[in-house]
Design an enzyme around this catalytic site. Structure first.
Site, short mmCIF file in Angstrom:
data_model
loop_
_atom_site.label_atom_id
_atom_site.label_comp_id
_atom_site.label_asym_id
_atom_site.label_seq_id
_atom_site.Cartn_x
_atom_site.Cartn_y
_atom_site.Cartn_z
N TRP A 28 0.81 -1.23 0.00
CA TRP A 28 0.00 0.00 0.00
C TRP A 28 0.83 1.27 0.00
O TRP A 28 0.33 2.34 -0.27
CB TRP A 28 -0.93 0.02 1.23
CG TRP A 28 -0.22 -0.30 2.53
CD1 TRP A 28 -0.21 -1.50 3.16
CD2 TRP A 28 0.60 0.57 3.31
NE1 TRP A 28 0.58 -1.44 4.29
CE2 TRP A 28 1.08 -0.17 4.42
CE3 TRP A 28 0.97 1.92 3.21
CZ2 TRP A 28 1.91 0.38 5.39
CZ3 TRP A 28 1.81 2.47 4.17
CH2 TRP A 28 2.26 1.70 5.25
N ARG A 84 6.27 -0.72 -11.71
CA ARG A 84 7.63 -1.27 -11.76
C ARG A 84 7.58 -2.75 -12.12
O ARG A 84 8.58 -3.35 -12.51
CB ARG A 84 8.29 -1.04 -10.40
CG ARG A 84 9.77 -0.92 -10.42
CD ARG A 84 10.29 -0.24 -9.19
NE ARG A 84 10.24 -1.07 -8.00
CZ ARG A 84 10.75 -0.70 -6.82
NH1 ARG A 84 11.33 0.48 -6.69
NH2 ARG A 84 10.68 -1.49 -5.79
N ALA A 118 -2.62 -4.20 -2.64
CA ALA A 118 -2.92 -4.27 -1.20
C ALA A 118 -4.39 -3.89 -0.98
O ALA A 118 -4.95 -3.07 -1.71
CB ALA A 118 -2.02 -3.32 -0.44
N SER A 159 6.35 -6.97 2.85
CA SER A 159 7.18 -7.21 4.05
C SER A 159 8.01 -8.49 3.89
O SER A 159 7.61 -9.42 3.17
CB SER A 159 6.27 -7.33 5.27
OG SER A 159 5.38 -8.41 5.09
N GLU A 172 10.93 -7.95 -3.48
CA GLU A 172 11.37 -6.63 -2.98
C GLU A 172 10.79 -6.51 -1.58
O GLU A 172 9.59 -6.28 -1.42
CB GLU A 172 10.84 -5.51 -3.89
CG GLU A 172 11.41 -5.52 -5.30
CD GLU A 172 12.88 -5.12 -5.36
OE1 GLU A 172 13.41 -4.60 -4.37
OE2 GLU A 172 13.49 -5.36 -6.41
N LEU A 173 11.63 -6.65 -0.58
CA LEU A 173 11.12 -6.81 0.79
C LEU A 173 11.49 -5.62 1.69
O LEU A 173 11.78 -4.55 1.21
CB LEU A 173 11.60 -8.15 1.36
CG LEU A 173 11.30 -9.36 0.46
CD1 LEU A 173 11.88 -10.64 1.04
CD2 LEU A 173 9.81 -9.51 0.21
N CYS A 224 10.24 1.66 1.92
CA CYS A 224 11.24 0.64 2.24
C CYS A 224 12.63 1.26 2.19
O CYS A 224 13.56 0.77 2.81
CB CYS A 224 11.14 -0.51 1.26
SG CYS A 224 11.21 0.05 -0.43
#
Ligand code: NAD
Length: 482
Positions: free
Chosen positions: A157, A166, A183, A236, A257-258, A291
């Site tokens: 989100w 992306r 999300a 996450s 991608e975390l 992030c």
């Protein structure tokens, strides 16, 4: 009625095989405005049958789309860029409404998100290949690329537009068909982008949009479908780790991608003004819900007090409030739950010895948290090892550069770091940091033309740049007798 009201009243449904429709079992979930908790609209819940239908539509559309000339795919993506550029204010307004971010953050994201379509329109016609003679001279080695296939794209989100474009732009450029699962907090931005892609000429079945509730079982079911060959996930580390286990069952190719826990180091000799400007951006962009957000500020003792005073003054001058008032610089967090998490982290930091220089007390209705700066934070304390995801600057004072480098690397995450200092010294430090990206004397790195991604538990793979399209391609080697 604003333009956004028109859009959100039109796009509150699933998009499967080129048709907007309700969930097959009915049911809707509310989409909330975090600035006041009001319901913007109710979005359709995707059933298992709807998710199956999305997979089937993407599978059916794959042969034709993957055989489409790269130039045709490129021109469709270019049209999406043109439409989004012309409608940037609508795009931004939808994000402000459902995510709570400030107008300038939403406009910034709209621009960044839109650029992925232009960048990958250009990459679609430049997919690399190779031809060479084998060392023994017996064959030609032809290396080519094939679209990986049906791709499931799952997005968070915090950047509801850019994290989707992306993935969508390189997937479509590569010739893959897609199922987008946004999300739950921010489905309207996703629905609007899907509408734009339809208007740009994306054929039916190539992009599908589903919003299952609950998410986990539906995603596992889609990943179990033989047609699905790729998972591209942003979110996450906790959820990413679980999804990697699900992918393992069918050995589904996964890009991840975390989470991050970005260190920001201010070296002795740094230009204080430049460091404060960069730190302000690295922390406050997107209200700290990024992030890439600087999370751990390691400031050399020679500059510590000046840095804290100047940054505190910058934070004190910020206007906080709903993003639809374009003069506000800091919007709401995405939910009161997220606000409470940030508040608990700050309270815990104070219990563990930190002092509040500014902020620290949420007030009023809505999911707002004030710009906050903490000093006296210890390396290893709770706030130092947790992704804050809010407008809180946590400063650690250091005396020894070697120790600061060791502390910056002392994390399970490795997405990004920021270094401020005399250029040569800063670059030397940058090369010793175990992260995917380093910003030297600047507060932002994101660029569609640059490879975005992390090391350690921050993820697998890269998005953007030339690398981004390779994530949606399989390498094929053809041996041809010489
Ligand atoms: P999240 O992991 O809770 O959710 C991300 C997505 O996964 C959402 O679409 C959600 O609905 C879905 N999801 C949740 N549980 C799932 C399950 N069991 N199975 C399948 N899907 C599931 O993350 P979030 O709270 O939306 O986003 C914040 C996180 O995203 C932060 O950790 C942040 O660092 C990370 N993030 C990383 C990047 C990056 O590029 N590395 C970019 C933006 C955000």
């Amino acid at each position: 009625m604003t333009t956004t009201d028109i859009r959100t009243s039109l796009f509150r449904d699933l998009y499967i095989d080129g048709v907007w429709r309700e969930g097959s079992e009915g049911g809707r979930f509310p989409v909330l405005d975090p600035s006041d908790g009001s319901t913007i609209t109710e979005f359709a819940i995707a059933s298992e049958a709807d998710c199956d239908a999305a997979v089937a539509a993407a599978e059916a559309a794959l042969p034709a789309w993957s055989a489409t000339a790269p130039r045709v795919r490129s021109e469709i993506l270019r049209r999406a860029w043109e439409i989004l550029t012309a409608e940037a204010d609508v795009f931004a307004e939808i994000m402000v409404r459902e995510n709570g971010k400030s107008w300038s953050d939403a406009k910034g994201e709209a621009g960044y998100a839109t650029e992925f379509f232009r960048w990958f329109a250009e990459e679609a016609v430049r997919i690399p290949g190779d031809w060479r003679l084998s060392p023994a001279g017996d064959k030609r080695i032809v290396v080519t690329h094939r679209p990986i296939g049906v791709s499931l794209l799952i997005t968070p989100w915090n950047f509801p537009a850019a994290m989707a474009t992306r993935k969508l732009a390189p997937a479509l450029a590569a010739g893959c068909t897609t199922i987008l699962k946004p999300a739950r907090e921010t489905p309207l931005t996703a629905a609007y982008m899907v509408d734009v892609l339809e208007r740009a000429g994306v054929p039916r079945g190539v992009v599908n949009l589903v919003t299952p509730v609950p998410t986990g079982p539906a995603v596992a079911r889609m990943l179990a479908a033989p047609a699905v060959r790729k998972l591209s996930f942003t979110g996450s580390t906790e959820v990413g780790r679980e999804l990697l286990k699900v992918c393992a069952d069918r050995v589904v190719n996964a890009s991840m991608e975390l989470g991050g826990n970005a260190p920001l180091i201010v070296l002795p000799g740094a230009d204080l003004e430049q460091a404060v400007d960069g730190a302000f951006l690295a922390k406050m962009r997107n209200g700290g819900s990024a992030c890439t957000s600087a999370n751990r500020f390691y400031v050399h003792e020679s500059l510590h007090d000046g840095f804290v005073a100047a940054l505190t003054a910058r934070l004190a001058a910020m206007r906080v409030g709903p993003g639809l008032d374009r003069t506000n610089e800091l919007g709401a967090l995405v939910s009161t739950g997220e606000r409470d998490k940030v508040a608990e982290l700050v309270d815990r930091a104070v219990e563990e010895g930190a002092s509040i220089a500014i902020g620290g007390t949420p007030s009023g209705a809505g999911a707002f948290y004030p710009p906050t700066l903490l000093t006296g934070v210890s390396h290893g304390s709770t706030i130092n090892v947790t992704e804050i995801f809010g407008p809180v600057t946590a400063v650690v004072r250091f005396t020894d550069v070697e120790e600061a480098i060791a502390q910056a690397n002392d994390s399970e995450f490795g997405l990004i770091a920021y270094v401020f200092g005399e250029e040569r010294a800063a670059i030397q430090v940058a090369t010793r940091l175990d992260v995917g990206m380093v910003a030297v004397n600047r507060g932002v790195v994101s660029d569609p033309a640059a490879p975005f991604g992390g090391t350690k538990q921050s993820g697998l793979g890269r998005e953007g740049a030339g690398e981004g399209i390779l994530e949606f391609l399989e390498t094929q080697y053809i041996a041809v007798t010489a």
